[in-house]
Scaffold this active site. Structure first.
Site, PDB file in Angstrom:
ATOM      1  N   HIS A  10       8.756  -7.444  -2.717  1.00 58.80           N
ATOM      2  CA  HIS A  10       7.663  -7.807  -3.412  1.00 58.80           C
ATOM      3  C   HIS A  10       8.079  -8.929  -4.250  1.00 58.80           C
ATOM      4  CE1 HIS A  10       5.196  -4.093  -2.900  1.00 58.80           C
ATOM      5  NE2 HIS A  10       6.257  -3.575  -2.660  1.00 58.80           N
TER       6      HIS A  10
ATOM      7  N   LYS B 125      -6.516 -10.923 -18.694  1.00 59.80           N
ATOM      8  CA  LYS B 125      -6.277 -10.758 -20.380  1.00 59.80           C
ATOM      9  C   LYS B 125      -5.321 -12.317 -20.628  1.00 59.80           C
ATOM     10  CE  LYS B 125      -6.941  -8.241 -24.041  1.00 59.80           C
ATOM     11  NZ  LYS B 125      -8.080  -7.348 -24.502  1.00 59.80           N
TER      12      LYS B 125
ATOM     13  N   GLY C  47       0.745  -1.179   0.100  1.00 62.22           N
ATOM     14  CA  GLY C  47       0.062   0.026  -0.091  1.00 62.22           C
ATOM     15  C   GLY C  47       0.918   1.252   0.107  1.00 62.22           C
TER      16      GLY C  47
ATOM     17  N   GLU D   4       5.996 -10.573  -5.981  1.00 62.16           N
ATOM     18  CA  GLU D   4       5.070 -10.460  -7.166  1.00 62.16           C
ATOM     19  C   GLU D   4       5.571  -9.813  -8.490  1.00 62.16           C
ATOM     20  OE1 GLU D   4       4.629  -8.681  -4.627  1.00 62.16           O
ATOM     21  OE2 GLU D   4       3.549  -6.815  -5.179  1.00 62.16           O
TER      22      GLU D   4
ATOM     23  N   CYS E  26       4.842  -6.268   1.927  1.00 69.66           N
ATOM     24  CA  CYS E  26       5.316  -4.962   2.157  1.00 69.66           C
ATOM     25  C   CYS E  26       4.289  -4.236   3.117  1.00 69.66           C
ATOM     26  CB  CYS E  26       5.514  -4.250   0.853  1.00 69.66           C
ATOM     27  SG  CYS E  26       6.055  -2.544   0.840  1.00 69.66           S
ATOM     28  N   TYR E  27       3.630  -3.155   2.960  1.00 69.16           N
ATOM     29  CA  TYR E  27       2.698  -2.623   3.703  1.00 69.16           C
ATOM     30  C   TYR E  27       1.782  -3.652   4.683  1.00 69.16           C
ATOM     31  CZ  TYR E  27      -1.352   0.224   5.511  1.00 69.16           C
ATOM     32  OH  TYR E  27      -2.063   0.512   6.588  1.00 69.16           O
TER      33      TYR E  27
ATOM     34  N   ASP F 109     -11.532 -10.386 -26.831  1.00 67.91           N
ATOM     35  CA  ASP F 109     -12.338 -10.504 -25.688  1.00 67.91           C
ATOM     36  C   ASP F 109     -13.741 -10.989 -25.937  1.00 67.91           C
ATOM     37  OD1 ASP F 109     -10.231  -9.538 -24.321  1.00 67.91           O
ATOM     38  OD2 ASP F 109     -11.243  -7.588 -23.807  1.00 67.91           O
TER      39      ASP F 109
END
Ligand code: XMP
Length: 539
Positions: free
Chosen positions: A198, A395, A63, A200, A90-91, A256
């Site tokens: 992080h 996606k 955050g 990710e 993190c946060y 899509d």
């Protein structure tokens, strides 16, 4: 084929709690890449609401705030008593420390970017290097989970100002960096974990492995979210919703709507009719490709309307971008309605809404950004029930489903294209000849991108026709021709983008082909603006 019960692979989602940074979507995608279904939830969710969702695990995102700031986002502290495995990032890690009685300090020194982290203690999250322990089936041997006996250094990506200084009771500090004495902590019995870095982001090379150890070993989850499981479950859900009814789907030419249509067709066959409105503002050959892919290869009922003349007539003398969008959007809906009305008794409208659209429409500011993109969206006055089979997908997952359903690569990997099409890429008044010129230049840009093998690394690559003429010389002749601008960007989600560093040779090839092959163009420029401050499109 027997179908699993609806939602089987989604029974125990991993809930990613969004604390307001841009990372929540990325975390959710990484969890899906580990074949576990994930959803994003707001930090205002209560412990009871979490229990009702029966999550397999909860991940707290990073955050932008400090836990010391009054009003910074918190989570219902009862969540720690639910026995659900938790990973704070993190946060999120600092919040765990602060809420469970540890200390978070303002050291006055931040840590941003790549950092060497030292793993100090055997840890479930940082098991030994995979190649040392991977069993034949690729799974880790549980006996070797508690990893390195000696300190090992790992590169991680940091972005924080505050640091955890004292872990809460019962927590073990498992890793540290020069600026973060508590770079990772865990309470293995309660299955609560925190990492200051992080995992990710791509800049943390072993990040996905850390997430997977948390999911598989920490939370005991089994990978069940796959393209095949999604298709089976979606087909069952679509059949249950549509029953014996009839559905229509507007095809835009993009991935899509194409995948949504193919999925619904697999579920209900001829109960689906697709409508394709050719606005005359499509990419070169796109109309024919849609017709070939759907009517010919997939045997899908398709009403194709060639409406180019109506669009060009409506655009005569219009130069204002917003006005163009409005005219194109309204006319599109009218023509779509006329075609859909030919389908007797259609009660369902299939739309290719994706998960990021669903998340974004939850917040006011994001909803505003989206609203100018909804050309070709639902005609509100039409009395349809919506079928949105892709509303839980990102996606990249949509592309995998499209591929699995047998759609051709040129549709599955097609770059996004704005609803108003070339109408907002021809700057100034749109005429059939300018649109044709631009379509030809654009086809060259895309063909060369594909030939260079960078199509999947680039978010969008296209040509723009600004309303400019410049002087040139060709042979012995002075020319006074039009300019084409090449725009190519990299992006994760189109909210931000960077101009693509295309190789000079590729740009040169595009430039010389456009000038030699497209009559009337005597100059090619490359747009080197990122977003922000620019937008991806020129109008
Ligand atoms: P901008 O230009 O705002 O575009 O940076 C962000 C993304 O949205 C696409 N775009 C549109 N898509 N209807 C759409 O369906 C529209 O009116 C529209 N305008 C922009 C753009 O191509 C990019 O991917």
């Amino acid at each position: 084929m027997s179908l699993p019960a609806e939602g089987a692979s989604r029974d125990h989602p991993v809930l990613v709690v969004d604390f307001g940074a841009q990372y929540a979507q990325l975390i959710a995608r990484r969890v899906r890449e580990a074949h576990i279904y994930s959803e994003i939830v707001p930090h205002t969710i209560s412990a009871n609401e979490i229990t009702e969702r029966q999550p397999g695990a909860v991940i707290f995102s990073g955050g932008p705030k400090s836990v010391h700031i009054e009003g910074s986002p918190r989570i219902d502290p009862d969540i720690y008593r639910l026995g659900i495995p938790i990973l704070g990032i993190c946060y999120g890690a600092q919040l765990i420390a602060a809420q469970l009685g540890g200390e978070v300090s303002r050291t006055g020194i931040g840590e941003y970017g790549r950092t060497a982290m030292t793993v100090r203690t055997p840890s479930l999250l940082f098991g030994p290097d995979e190649d040392e322990t991977a069993a034949d089936d690729g799974r880790q041997d549980p006996d070797t989970l508690f990893g390195p006996e000696e300190d090992t250094e790992r590169p991680v990506w940091m972005s924080h100002f505050d640091s955890i200084s004292t872990p809460p009771d019962g927590f073990v500090v498992t890793a540290s960096t020069p600026q973060a004495p508590v770079a990772a902590l865990e309470h293995p019995n309660q299955r609560i974990f925190g990492v200051q870095f992080h995992p990710e982001v791509a800049h943390t090379p072993g990040g996905q492995a850390v997430l997977e150890r948390f999911l598989y070993q920490g939370a005991g989850l089994a990978p069940s979210w796959t393209t095949e499981s999604f298709i089976d479950e979606a087909v069952a859900a679509i059949r249950a919703q549509i029953g014996g009814g009839r559905a229509v789907c507007g095809l835009s030419g993009g991935v899509d709507s194409a995948v949504a249509a193919a999925l619904v067709h697999r579920a209900v066959g001829h109960q689906l009719t697709c409508v394709f409105v050719d606005t005359g503002l499509m990419r070169q050959d796109e109309g024919q490709q849609v017709i070939d892919a759907f009517r010919r290869s997939q045997g899908i009922e398709l009403i194709a309307v060639d409406a180019a003349d109506r669009f060009f007539d409506a655009l005569v003398g219009v130069i204002d971008p917003e006005e163009k969008r409005k005219i194109i959007g309204e006319l599109f809906i009218r023509i779509f309605e006329e075609a859909a009305n030919q389908v007797d008794g259609a009660a369902f409208l299939v739309q290719g809404t994706l998960y990021p659209d669903v998340i974004e429409s939850g917040s006011d500011s994001a909803a505003k950004i989206k609203s100018h993109h909804n050309v070709g969206g639902i005609p509100e006055e039409m009395d349809f029930e919506l079928v949105e089979p892709l509303r839980d997908l990102f996606k990249d997952e949509v592309r995998a489903v499209g591929h699995e359903l047998g759609l051709p690569d040129e549709i599955v990997w097609r770059h996004p294209f704005p609803g108003p099409g070339l109408g907002v890429r021809v700057i100034g008044e749109v005429t059939p000849s300018k649109a044709a010129l631009l379509a030809q230049a654009d086809a060259i840009v895309r063909a060369e991108i594909t030939a260079a093998g960078v199509e999947r690394e680039v978010w969008q690559a296209f040509a723009v026709l600004p309303d400019i003429r410049t002087v040139g010389v060709m042979g012995d002749e002075r020319t006074y021709g039009q300019v084409v601008v090449i725009r190519a960007v990299t992006s994760e989600d189109a909210m931000t983008a960077d101009w693509a560093r295309l190789p000079y040779e590729l740009l040169e090839k595009m430039s010389s082909r456009i000038i030699n092959e497209v009559d009337g163009i005597n100059r090619v420029a490359y747009d080197i603006t990122s977003k922000p401050p620019g937008t991806i499109e020129w109008e």
